[in-house]
Design a protein around this motif. Structure first.
Motif, PDB file in Angstrom:
ATOM      1  N   SER A  64      95.320 -14.800  35.420  1.00 57.44           N
ATOM      2  CA  SER A  64      96.692 -14.725  36.216  1.00 57.44           C
ATOM      3  C   SER A  64      97.904 -15.531  35.737  1.00 57.44           C
ATOM      4  CB  SER A  64      96.559 -14.901  37.549  1.00 57.44           C
ATOM      5  OG  SER A  64      95.680 -14.289  38.201  1.00 57.44           O
ATOM      6  N   ALA A  65      97.477 -16.682  35.047  1.00 63.33           N
ATOM      7  CA  ALA A  65      98.650 -17.638  34.549  1.00 63.33           C
ATOM      8  C   ALA A  65      99.143 -17.065  33.312  1.00 63.33           C
ATOM      9  CB  ALA A  65      97.921 -19.200  34.513  1.00 63.33           C
ATOM     10  N   VAL A  66      97.868 -16.577  32.400  1.00 68.18           N
ATOM     11  CA  VAL A  66      98.412 -16.020  31.023  1.00 68.18           C
ATOM     12  C   VAL A  66      99.315 -14.709  31.441  1.00 68.18           C
ATOM     13  CG1 VAL A  66      97.493 -14.892  28.870  1.00 68.18           C
ATOM     14  CG2 VAL A  66      96.503 -16.830  29.840  1.00 68.18           C
ATOM     15  N   MET A  67      98.802 -13.848  32.532  1.00 70.41           N
ATOM     16  CA  MET A  67      99.755 -12.758  32.552  1.00 70.41           C
ATOM     17  C   MET A  67     101.086 -13.028  32.935  1.00 70.41           C
ATOM     18  SD  MET A  67      99.040  -9.697  35.658  1.00 70.41           S
ATOM     19  CE  MET A  67     100.099 -11.266  36.616  1.00 70.41           C
ATOM     20  N   ILE A  68     101.382 -14.136  33.939  1.00 73.59           N
ATOM     21  CA  ILE A  68     102.581 -14.504  34.229  1.00 73.59           C
ATOM     22  C   ILE A  68     103.436 -14.992  32.971  1.00 73.59           C
ATOM     23  CG2 ILE A  68     103.834 -16.180  35.543  1.00 73.59           C
ATOM     24  CD1 ILE A  68     101.648 -15.776  37.469  1.00 73.59           C
ATOM     25  N   PHE A  69     102.768 -15.815  32.181  1.00 78.53           N
ATOM     26  CA  PHE A  69     103.415 -16.218  31.001  1.00 78.53           C
ATOM     27  C   PHE A  69     103.896 -15.063  29.805  1.00 78.53           C
ATOM     28  CE2 PHE A  69     103.178 -16.986  26.253  1.00 78.53           C
ATOM     29  CZ  PHE A  69     104.103 -17.946  26.412  1.00 78.53           C
ATOM     30  N   PHE A  70     103.093 -13.902  29.763  1.00 73.83           N
ATOM     31  CA  PHE A  70     103.688 -12.709  28.942  1.00 73.83           C
ATOM     32  C   PHE A  70     104.702 -12.044  29.566  1.00 73.83           C
ATOM     33  CE2 PHE A  70      99.459 -13.387  26.761  1.00 73.83           C
ATOM     34  CZ  PHE A  70      99.773 -13.247  25.640  1.00 73.83           C
TER      35      PHE A  70
ATOM     36  N   ALA B 209     108.536 -11.779  28.055  1.00 77.91           N
ATOM     37  CA  ALA B 209     109.148 -10.395  27.909  1.00 77.91           C
ATOM     38  C   ALA B 209     110.485 -10.444  28.742  1.00 77.91           C
ATOM     39  CB  ALA B 209     108.184  -9.532  28.645  1.00 77.91           C
ATOM     40  N   LEU B 210     110.527 -11.052  29.948  1.00 86.23           N
ATOM     41  CA  LEU B 210     111.706 -11.045  30.870  1.00 86.23           C
ATOM     42  C   LEU B 210     112.655 -11.917  29.928  1.00 86.23           C
ATOM     43  CD1 LEU B 210     112.327  -9.945  33.671  1.00 86.23           C
ATOM     44  CD2 LEU B 210     112.018 -12.369  34.561  1.00 86.23           C
ATOM     45  N   LEU B 211     112.325 -12.939  29.391  1.00 88.81           N
ATOM     46  CA  LEU B 211     113.386 -13.922  28.866  1.00 88.81           C
ATOM     47  C   LEU B 211     113.887 -13.195  27.688  1.00 88.81           C
ATOM     48  CD1 LEU B 211     114.450 -16.710  28.576  1.00 88.81           C
ATOM     49  CD2 LEU B 211     112.504 -17.540  27.207  1.00 88.81           C
ATOM     50  N   ILE B 212     113.093 -12.684  26.704  1.00 89.04           N
ATOM     51  CA  ILE B 212     113.615 -12.010  25.513  1.00 89.04           C
ATOM     52  C   ILE B 212     114.452 -10.627  25.793  1.00 89.04           C
ATOM     53  CG2 ILE B 212     112.826 -10.506  23.480  1.00 89.04           C
ATOM     54  CD1 ILE B 212     110.436 -12.188  23.623  1.00 89.04           C
TER      55      ILE B 212
ATOM     56  N   ASP C 184     121.325  -2.788  26.878  1.00 88.26           N
ATOM     57  CA  ASP C 184     120.704  -1.480  27.783  1.00 88.26           C
ATOM     58  C   ASP C 184     119.332  -1.302  27.162  1.00 88.26           C
ATOM     59  OD1 ASP C 184     122.799  -1.357  29.478  1.00 88.26           O
ATOM     60  OD2 ASP C 184     123.923   0.008  27.978  1.00 88.26           O
ATOM     61  N   ILE C 185     119.134  -1.398  25.791  1.00 91.10           N
ATOM     62  CA  ILE C 185     117.900  -0.955  25.249  1.00 91.10           C
ATOM     63  C   ILE C 185     116.923  -2.142  25.774  1.00 91.10           C
ATOM     64  CG2 ILE C 185     116.644  -1.055  23.116  1.00 91.10           C
ATOM     65  CD1 ILE C 185     119.021   0.485  21.854  1.00 91.10           C
ATOM     66  N   LEU C 186     117.252  -3.520  25.414  1.00 91.90           N
ATOM     67  CA  LEU C 186     116.227  -4.347  26.062  1.00 91.90           C
ATOM     68  C   LEU C 186     115.981  -4.364  27.530  1.00 91.90           C
ATOM     69  CD1 LEU C 186     117.721  -7.403  23.848  1.00 91.90           C
ATOM     70  CD2 LEU C 186     115.705  -6.246  23.421  1.00 91.90           C
ATOM     71  N   PHE C 187     116.850  -3.816  28.252  1.00 88.65           N
ATOM     72  CA  PHE C 187     116.664  -3.729  29.861  1.00 88.65           C
ATOM     73  C   PHE C 187     115.647  -2.918  30.089  1.00 88.65           C
ATOM     74  CE2 PHE C 187     118.295  -1.558  33.627  1.00 88.65           C
ATOM     75  CZ  PHE C 187     117.600  -2.421  34.451  1.00 88.65           C
TER      76      PHE C 187
ATOM     77  N   ASN D  37     106.515  -4.255  31.028  1.00 92.26           N
ATOM     78  CA  ASN D  37     105.795  -4.991  32.251  1.00 92.26           C
ATOM     79  C   ASN D  37     104.562  -4.028  32.567  1.00 92.26           C
ATOM     80  OD1 ASN D  37     107.627  -6.917  32.640  1.00 92.26           O
ATOM     81  ND2 ASN D  37     108.923  -5.663  34.235  1.00 92.26           N
ATOM     82  N   PRO D  38     104.431  -2.670  32.731  1.00 97.71           N
ATOM     83  CA  PRO D  38     103.258  -2.103  33.200  1.00 97.71           C
ATOM     84  C   PRO D  38     102.112  -2.356  31.949  1.00 97.71           C
ATOM     85  CG  PRO D  38     104.919  -0.417  32.823  1.00 97.71           C
ATOM     86  CD  PRO D  38     105.631  -1.515  32.796  1.00 97.71           C
ATOM     87  N   LEU D  39     102.534  -2.428  30.769  1.00 99.22           N
ATOM     88  CA  LEU D  39     101.860  -2.619  29.696  1.00 99.22           C
ATOM     89  C   LEU D  39     101.087  -3.881  29.487  1.00 99.22           C
ATOM     90  CD1 LEU D  39     103.619  -0.882  26.558  1.00 99.22           C
ATOM     91  CD2 LEU D  39     101.684  -0.028  27.751  1.00 99.22           C
ATOM     92  N   ILE D  40     101.804  -4.828  30.142  1.00103.01           N
ATOM     93  CA  ILE D  40     101.226  -6.343  30.118  1.00103.01           C
ATOM     94  C   ILE D  40     100.147  -6.318  31.267  1.00103.01           C
ATOM     95  CG2 ILE D  40     101.758  -8.747  30.736  1.00103.01           C
ATOM     96  CD1 ILE D  40     104.523  -8.104  29.456  1.00103.01           C
ATOM     97  N   TYR D  41     100.420  -5.566  32.247  1.00103.11           N
ATOM     98  CA  TYR D  41      99.360  -5.768  33.592  1.00103.11           C
ATOM     99  C   TYR D  41      98.219  -4.810  33.104  1.00103.11           C
ATOM    100  CZ  TYR D  41     103.652  -7.055  36.319  1.00103.11           C
ATOM    101  OH  TYR D  41     104.518  -7.621  36.706  1.00103.11           O
TER     102      TYR D  41
END
Length: 282
Positions: A208-214, A218-221, A251-254, A261-265
């Motif tokens: 869970s911790a690793v998932m939140i980190f990724f 992604a959110l930060l970038i 817009d592209i980054l957004f 997000n779904p790929l990470i989960y």
């Protein structure tokens, strides 16, 4: 203008992947029985917001870009731009708050441990989701009030959420590390079945911790350039023509974040990954 025209097909492709990936994620999450109901509600909430980006927000954006680049003097273009801005703000805030809620939930699940189910009830999580969309609507409507103030609020909001998620992750990392060390110390003293169950629980916490980190990375970038742009616009600086290209990149980054997000989960959570593979026929 040529550079922007070349980016439009890529933006359309990302809109398509955001819809497809999040649709598959929604179906996979609903099929995954091993997820707690609270976590499932929060994941579905985020997937719905991200799917909305590809299904509603970015198609509006693409229509605006195409009409502007082809010099179509569409009578209702200003109204279309207002709808896009409001929708974009609504979904971006909902997605941002969705990630924040997931980080908070995973932290509470580890920190509260046995008291989690008692304190974090389904009703409270549902209320939190309702609050997320209420706040998102309010912030989206600010765009109609005063543009500079709206940009300032959005930039401040993004910075606060990024900071809060980072704090949750840092605290979660410390708690998981402490629990892991504690369990390892217990296993050295005695080898019992309870130790094995505790170890498996610690492994789930680490995932869970690793998932939140990724998700946070992604959110930060993807949102840092938008935050910088909103900050510049909030102080009323005249934007040079190059800013138009920068806006398209934002817009592209957004929309890219909505696809990531779904790929990470699915990547980090094997039960969701297996359900997604079953849906896709793999």
């Amino acid at each position: 203008m040529v550079e922007i025209t070349l980016l439009i097909p890529f933006l359309a492709f990302l809109s398509f992947t955001a819809v497809i990936f999040n649709t598959v994620a929604i179906l996979a999450i609903r099929r995954t029985l091993s997820l707690s109901k609270n976590f499932k509600i929060l994941l579905l909430n985020l997937a719905v917001a991200d799917a909305g980006v590809g299904l509603i927000s970015q198609p509006l954006n693409l229509a605006i870009f195409i009409m502007e680049n082809e010099n179509h003097h569409f009578k209702y273009l200003p109204e279309l731009e207002k709808i896009y801005n409001s929708t974009n703000n609504l979904l971006s805030v909902a997605s941002f708050l969705g990630v924040t809620a997931i980080a908070a939930d995973r932290f509470l699940a580890v920190y509260l441990h046995l008291r989690y189910e008692e304190l974090v009830t389904n009703k409270r999580v549902a209320s939190a989701v309702a609050a997320i969309w209420t706040v998102s609507v309010i912030i989206a409507l600010l765009q109609e009030w005063e543009e500079n103030i709206a940009f300032a609020i959005m930039a401040t909001f993004f910075i606060i959420c990024l900071t809060v998620i980072a704090l949750f992750y840092f605290k979660l990392h410390l708690v998981v590390k402490y629990h892991t060390e504690q369990i390892m110390a217990q296993q050295i003293q005695c080898r019992e079945n309870n130790d094995k169950l505790e170890w498996l629980n610690a492994e789930r916490q680490k995932r869970s911790a690793v998932m939140i980190f990724f998700v946070y990375l992604a959110l930060l970038i993807c949102y840092l350039p938008t935050t910088i742009l909103h900050t510049i616009y909030s102080v009323g600086i005249d934007s040079p023509p190059i800013f138009q290209v920068f806006e398209v990149i934002c817009d592209i980054l957004f929309v890219l974040n909505s696809s990531l997000n779904p790929l990470i989960y699915c990547w980090k959570m094997k039960h969701i990954r297996y359900a997604a593979k079953a849906i896709l026929g793999f």
